[in-house]
Motif scaffolding. Structure first.
Motif, PDB file in Angstrom:
ATOM      1  N   ASN A 162      75.886  32.984  39.618  1.00 42.04           N
ATOM      2  CA  ASN A 162      75.503  34.220  40.053  1.00 42.04           C
ATOM      3  C   ASN A 162      75.088  34.526  41.122  1.00 42.04           C
ATOM      4  O   ASN A 162      73.754  33.528  41.232  1.00 42.04           O
ATOM      5  N   PRO A 163      75.565  34.141  42.199  1.00 45.81           N
ATOM      6  CA  PRO A 163      76.481  35.011  42.034  1.00 45.81           C
ATOM      7  C   PRO A 163      77.857  33.859  42.280  1.00 45.81           C
ATOM      8  O   PRO A 163      77.753  33.249  42.055  1.00 45.81           O
ATOM      9  N   ASN A 164      79.089  34.922  41.678  1.00 47.44           N
ATOM     10  CA  ASN A 164      79.807  34.098  41.205  1.00 47.44           C
ATOM     11  C   ASN A 164      80.618  33.626  42.262  1.00 47.44           C
ATOM     12  O   ASN A 164      80.878  33.595  43.542  1.00 47.44           O
ATOM     13  N   ALA A 165      80.958  32.096  42.114  1.00 49.47           N
ATOM     14  CA  ALA A 165      81.408  31.175  43.103  1.00 49.47           C
ATOM     15  C   ALA A 165      83.638  31.265  42.546  1.00 49.47           C
ATOM     16  O   ALA A 165      82.816  30.042  41.535  1.00 49.47           O
ATOM     17  N   VAL A 195      71.975  32.453  44.446  1.00 47.11           N
ATOM     18  CA  VAL A 195      71.258  33.882  44.569  1.00 47.11           C
ATOM     19  C   VAL A 195      70.553  34.232  45.719  1.00 47.11           C
ATOM     20  O   VAL A 195      70.141  35.833  45.819  1.00 47.11           O
ATOM     21  N   ASP A 196      69.834  33.574  46.483  1.00 47.16           N
ATOM     22  CA  ASP A 196      68.639  33.630  47.449  1.00 47.16           C
ATOM     23  C   ASP A 196      69.417  34.633  48.852  1.00 47.16           C
ATOM     24  O   ASP A 196      69.115  34.793  49.600  1.00 47.16           O
ATOM     25  N   PHE A 197      71.088  34.902  48.863  1.00 46.01           N
ATOM     26  CA  PHE A 197      71.840  35.257  49.734  1.00 46.01           C
ATOM     27  C   PHE A 197      71.633  37.484  49.081  1.00 46.01           C
ATOM     28  O   PHE A 197      72.593  37.370  49.975  1.00 46.01           O
ATOM     29  N   GLY A 198      71.556  37.653  48.396  1.00 39.41           N
ATOM     30  CA  GLY A 198      71.922  39.041  47.781  1.00 39.41           C
ATOM     31  C   GLY A 198      71.179  39.811  46.299  1.00 39.41           C
ATOM     32  O   GLY A 198      71.993  40.496  45.918  1.00 39.41           O
ATOM     33  N   LYS A 220      71.498  24.986  50.067  1.00 43.23           N
ATOM     34  CA  LYS A 220      72.332  25.832  50.431  1.00 43.23           C
ATOM     35  C   LYS A 220      71.350  26.792  51.727  1.00 43.23           C
ATOM     36  O   LYS A 220      71.083  27.121  52.473  1.00 43.23           O
ATOM     37  N   SER A 221      70.296  27.951  50.002  1.00 40.09           N
ATOM     38  CA  SER A 221      69.485  28.422  51.411  1.00 40.09           C
ATOM     39  C   SER A 221      68.406  28.017  52.107  1.00 40.09           C
ATOM     40  O   SER A 221      67.553  28.548  52.632  1.00 40.09           O
ATOM     41  N   ARG A 222      67.839  26.330  52.114  1.00 38.23           N
ATOM     42  CA  ARG A 222      66.843  25.936  52.103  1.00 38.23           C
ATOM     43  C   ARG A 222      67.215  24.642  52.824  1.00 38.23           C
ATOM     44  O   ARG A 222      66.673  23.665  53.832  1.00 38.23           O
ATOM     45  N   GLU A 273      62.294  32.478  54.021  1.00 36.53           N
ATOM     46  CA  GLU A 273      63.231  34.296  53.713  1.00 36.53           C
ATOM     47  C   GLU A 273      64.179  34.587  55.071  1.00 36.53           C
ATOM     48  O   GLU A 273      64.647  35.595  55.056  1.00 36.53           O
ATOM     49  N   ALA A 274      62.879  34.747  56.356  1.00 37.54           N
ATOM     50  CA  ALA A 274      63.784  34.995  57.530  1.00 37.54           C
ATOM     51  C   ALA A 274      64.691  33.972  57.923  1.00 37.54           C
ATOM     52  O   ALA A 274      65.765  34.849  58.570  1.00 37.54           O
ATOM     53  N   GLN A 275      65.000  33.491  58.043  1.00 35.54           N
ATOM     54  CA  GLN A 275      66.637  32.196  57.155  1.00 35.54           C
ATOM     55  C   GLN A 275      67.621  32.891  56.392  1.00 35.54           C
ATOM     56  O   GLN A 275      68.948  33.698  56.981  1.00 35.54           O
ATOM     57  N   ASN A 276      67.153  32.840  55.455  1.00 40.15           N
ATOM     58  CA  ASN A 276      68.412  33.857  54.162  1.00 40.15           C
ATOM     59  C   ASN A 276      68.369  35.847  55.218  1.00 40.15           C
ATOM     60  O   ASN A 276      69.615  36.043  55.229  1.00 40.15           O
ATOM     61  N   GLN A 277      67.261  36.456  55.998  1.00 42.91           N
ATOM     62  CA  GLN A 277      67.636  37.670  56.477  1.00 42.91           C
ATOM     63  C   GLN A 277      68.829  37.256  57.446  1.00 42.91           C
ATOM     64  O   GLN A 277      69.311  37.873  57.744  1.00 42.91           O
TER      65      GLN A 277
END
Length: 363
Positions: A162-165, A195-198, A220-222, A273-277
């Motif tokens: 979650n989110p599913n892939a 999860v960190d993308f929305g 991914k997010s880091r 957080e800035a990069q994810n946005q």
């Protein structure tokens, strides 16, 4: 790799002869390549990560001859602080794939079957076969969504991405709670690689449910895919089982570079957080551009999109993009063989994809 004959395979364990290994995303060496196939972050990690790695390197003569902390206590503390949980709720491993392997070994070898969707992270069937886990595959609905009611049946565990892939669709926390409440005697694992993308993390539910394990990654997010750092959040009695498995397999899974880098990343929340946005904004722009070209795109809460083009075969489209130096992920599997999974790049990289489609392929 050369072909292995049946005669040569006589040395293999019988179970290994039957294994169908996971196939990772292609990592080709092509000039001017645009790699949109493995969901890597297009942006570098925090500058503090680089500083932390350089500090370890500067002391390499003194520290690399010594084992790292087998408990990775500094990293666990950094994760606990960022996730707002107690340190005894944190488990770390050499990438989330290793953490998932320990999860399968610790919780899912049961008389009743493990439940997971028919379209999901393709390591789950690999681990199920590897560990001899009984499974029952539950189909997503016609909109590629998980149906909570399907998971209200006897089982030996549940695992949901979650989110599913590769669909990119997120399941809300109310639906996750519905599944948890219906299965108080089974471990429910929520694999939150994206999860960190929305999407909304289920970590906030850990204290409420003693059967919940939340798994995450820094890949991914880091932007730490090259260092392999994954972790799980759960109540201490579940963490203890994972520690028992880890210490029966590899007591030192985290090297000094990975620990130092990950600690620095978790301490730089503003950069994270800035990069994810930036990725989220680029995703929404790319969705709009591809929609104008006729693509049908599933709702995404990840750093990738799952898209189909009704007027063109997906495998053919992937081949044509590859010929032009752009690689996306194609899955030759039932129900999704007309979709492409496209990683979100920088705005410039995404524009190259759009321009190639508009001016070179779809003309």
């Amino acid at each position: 790799m050369s072909t292995i004959t049946t005669e040569q395979m006589r040395f293999w364990s019988p179970e290994v002869r039957e294994l169908e290994p996971y196939v990772p995303g292609e990592q080709p060496k092509i000039q001017n390549l645009l790699k949109l196939n493995t969901n890597e972050n297009p942006y570098p990690p925090s500058p503090k990560v680089v500083e932390a790695v350089q500090k370890v390197l500067a002391n390499a003569a003194d520290v690399l001859r010594l084992y790292p902390d087998p408990d990775a206590s500094e990293l666990k503390q950094a994760i606990a602080k960022q996730q707002k949980v107690a340190i005894d709720h944190v488990f770390v491993g050499n990438g989330s794939d290793e953490v998932l392997a320990h999860i399968f070994k610790a919780f899912f070898i049961q008389e009743l079957p493990l439940l997971y969707p028919d379209i999901t992270y393709s390591f789950y069937p690999v681990y199920s076969q590897f560990f001899g886990v009984k499974t029952k595959i539950l189909p997503l609905n016609d909109n590629f969504e998980i149906v909570p009611d399907d998971y209200k049946q006897l089982n030996g565990g549940i695992i949901i991405t979650n989110p599913n892939a590769p669909t990119s669709i997120a399941l809300g926390l109310s639906a996750i709670e519905e599944i948890l409440q219906a299965n108080p005697d089974s471990v429910v694992v929520i694999d939150e690689a994206y999860v960190d993308f929305g999407a909304e993390s289920a970590v906030n539910l850990v204290e409420k449910y003693d059967n919940l394990v939340v798994c995450q990654t820094t890949s991914k997010s880091r932007s730490l895919a090259g260092l392999r750092v994954g972790f799980a959040i759960a109540q201490p009695h579940l963490i203890a089982a994972l520690e028992a498995v880890k210490n029966s397999f590899n007591s030192y899974p985290m090297d000094r570079f990975a620990i130092a880098a990950a600690v620095a990343s978790f301490e730089d929340q503003a950069y994270f957080e800035a990069q994810n946005q930036k990725v989220i904004a680029s995703r929404e722009q790319l969705v709009a551009q591809l929609s104008e070209l006729g693509f049908k795109i599933l709702p995404s809460s990840a750093n990738f999109i799952f898209a189909s083009l009704p007027t063109k075969d997906a495998a053919e489209l992937a081949t044509e993009l590859r010929a032009r130096g752009i690689i996306v992920r194609y899955f030759n599997k039932p129900r999704i063989d007309q979709y492409l999974r496209i990683t979100i790049g920088t705005d410039e990289q995404n524009q190259r994809l759009v321009d190639t489609l508009k001016n070179d392929i779809l003309v």
